[in-house]
Write an enzyme that holds these catalytic residues in place. Structure first.
Site, PDB file in Angstrom:
ATOM      1  N   TYR A  48      12.661  18.477   4.557  1.00  0.00           N
ATOM      2  CA  TYR A  48      12.772  17.572   5.708  1.00  0.00           C
ATOM      3  C   TYR A  48      12.120  18.225   6.912  1.00  0.00           C
ATOM      4  O   TYR A  48      12.329  19.416   7.155  1.00  0.00           O
ATOM      5  CB  TYR A  48      14.247  17.262   6.025  1.00  0.00           C
ATOM      6  N   GLU A  50      11.398  16.365  10.335  1.00  0.00           N
ATOM      7  CA  GLU A  50      11.200  15.459  11.467  1.00  0.00           C
ATOM      8  C   GLU A  50      10.581  16.207  12.648  1.00  0.00           C
ATOM      9  O   GLU A  50      10.994  17.321  12.969  1.00  0.00           O
ATOM     10  CB  GLU A  50      12.545  14.865  11.928  1.00  0.00           C
ATOM     11  N   ASP A 193      -9.213  -0.605  11.643  1.00  0.00           N
ATOM     12  CA  ASP A 193      -8.506  -0.213  10.413  1.00  0.00           C
ATOM     13  C   ASP A 193      -9.581  -0.028   9.342  1.00  0.00           C
ATOM     14  O   ASP A 193     -10.109  -1.001   8.803  1.00  0.00           O
ATOM     15  CB  ASP A 193      -7.517  -1.312  10.033  1.00  0.00           C
ATOM     16  N   THR A 219      -5.750   4.130   5.510  1.00  0.00           N
ATOM     17  CA  THR A 219      -4.985   4.686   4.404  1.00  0.00           C
ATOM     18  C   THR A 219      -5.814   5.837   3.832  1.00  0.00           C
ATOM     19  O   THR A 219      -7.001   5.979   4.156  1.00  0.00           O
ATOM     20  CB  THR A 219      -4.725   3.646   3.299  1.00  0.00           C
ATOM     21  N   ARG A 228      -1.462   8.273  -1.805  1.00  0.00           N
ATOM     22  CA  ARG A 228      -1.036   7.145  -0.970  1.00  0.00           C
ATOM     23  C   ARG A 228      -0.547   7.735   0.340  1.00  0.00           C
ATOM     24  O   ARG A 228       0.213   8.696   0.361  1.00  0.00           O
ATOM     25  CB  ARG A 228       0.080   6.374  -1.657  1.00  0.00           C
TER      26      ARG A 228
END
Ligand code: DSN
Length: 429
Positions: A48, A50, A193, A219, A228
């Site tokens: 984790y 953040e 995009d 992406t 991904r």
């Protein structure tokens, strides 16, 4: 894994086998390298983190910081920008984060209409971007080309705060300079995009929006051939993600974007995904990647010529990039029937609406085909001609069992000639 999870392991191996047998011609798909695959399956998934490098809310992130910084610096260098956020989980959250960063609810946005090749998150009515903002989509002309004069006229009337450009089914070069001048005239942010074409931009096979668009989203798993995931690129003052900028100006784009991604929209980043993005960016910076990007387009053109010669109606008459959009109704079939018949012979494509499509979205008039994945596998323009001929034959007679059997054998032989992951005996060992 086979002894630990006897249900999942065979399914994973079946998917590997399916990918080896079926030619992936959905233009948004690709095959990642073993390095990207390894990073995606790495222990980074356990962490984790953040926050951003050097500013985390959890301990134990010294290595993750180095990985995220490596991904960011590789992206900055490859796309020539001063700031990159590599944390968006995928393209849809990246676009929503940009809206969150730059707009107030109810502000007006303009993006290419989904039915004309745009993306859901450029303001389509059922997407959050069409629910929380006033969306006034623009469309292409009847032949499928972007009509920059019509977009300018619409922008002058609607006065959007943000204009999205970029597409999912547009086979031509996008003129980012023209769109930037429209956006400047009406005082809107221009967001490009480039999800579909990021690999072409990285390989100098399509003009870059950098220097024209205020923000670029992409992406990482399409032509860029990464895991991904997604990135948001921009220029501006160095980001201070802990302090809200006083105003939503171009100078403050880096802080606005970082704060919108976290804590605005997301929680902990997917660190395995960040590691795999770093691996993909390293590959995209190699000279071979430029050859790859050029070859994608050569292959798309060879396919386009073959299909057009066989009677296919290509939207805009051809392609400048990695994809073709083809009206299949001249063959006497529909998009859905065509996609299903092609899958039966071992080719995956998707059915797709064409401009001014008289048919419904679930069985539209067109199919969308692309060459990024097959080019990764090594296919050449000559192969594309053979594949194109098989496609045309099937579209003419999608119910002819004998023909399907024969073309299936041809496609199987072509698939076997270019082995996918040849050294991998199992993905669930
Ligand atoms: N689903 C993607 C595509 O196929 O183009 C867009 O998000």
């Amino acid at each position: 894994m086979h002894t630990i999870d006897a249900q999942l392991a065979p399914l994973l191996d079946q998917e590997l086998d399916r990918q080896r047998r079926v030619l992936a011609m959905i233009p948004s798909e690709n095959y990642v390298s073993p390095a990207v695959l390894a990073a995606t399956g790495s222990v980074c998934t356990n962490k984790y983190s953040e926050g951003y490098p050097g500013k985390r809310y959890y301990s134990g992130n010294e290595i993750i910081d180095a990985i995220e910084e490596l991904a960011r610096s590789r992206a900055r260098e490859l796309f020539h920008v001063s700031h990159v956020n590599v944390q968006p989980y995928s393209g849809s959250p990246a676009n929503l984060a940009v809206c969150l960063a730059l707009l107030h609810p109810g502000d007006t946005i303009m993006g290419l209409d989904l039915r004309y090749g745009g993306h859901l998150t450029h303001g389509w009515k059922v997407s959050a971007t069409g629910i929380y903002y006033r969306s006034v989509p623009y469309i292409t002309n009847a032949e499928g080309w972007l009509d920059y004069d019509a977009i300018a006229t619409q922008a002058r009337t609607e006065r959007p705060k943000l204009i999205f450009c970029g597409a999912t089914a547009y086979p031509r070069i996008i003129d980012f300079a023209k769109l930037a001048s429209i956006a400047r005239e009406v005082d809107a942010f221009l967001v490009a995009d480039i999800s579909h074409i990021a690999g072409l931009v990285a390989g100098d096979a399509h003009p870059s929006p950098v220097g024209h668009a205020d923000v670029v989203t992409t992406t990482t798993h399409k032509t860029l051939r990464g895991p991904r995931g997604a990135m948001i690129l921009c220029n501006g003052l160095p980001s201070d993600p802990l302090k809200a900028p006083p105003e939503r100006t171009r100078d403050h784009l880096p802080s606005l974007i970082d704060r919108a991604v976290f804590p605005g929209l997301q929680g902990g980043p997917h660190d395995h995904q960040t590691a795999a993005i770093a691996a993909a960016l390293h590959e995209a910076a190699q000279p071979e990647f430029r050859t790859y990007a050029q070859r994608i387009i050569e292959n798309a053109r060879a396919l386009a010529e073959t299909l057009a010669a066989a009677g296919g109606r290509l939207i805009t008459g051809g392609t400048d990039n990695h994809l073709l959009l083809m009206d299949v109704t001249p063959f006497g079939t529909t998009g859905r029937i065509a996609a299903e018949a092609l899958y039966r012979i071992g080719i995956s494509v998707n059915f797709n609406a064409i401009p001014n499509d008289p048919r419904k979205p679930f069985d539209p008039s067109g199919i969308r085909l692309g060459t990024p994945a097959l080019t990764t596998r090594g296919y050449t323009p000559e192969d594309m001609r053979t594949i194109g001929q098989c496609i045309a034959e099937v579209l003419r007679s999608p119910d002819d069992a004998l023909l399907l059997h024969r073309t299936q054998a041809t496609i199987r032989a072509i698939a076997d000639a270019y082995p996918l992951y040849p050294t991998l005996s199992s993905v669930a060992a």
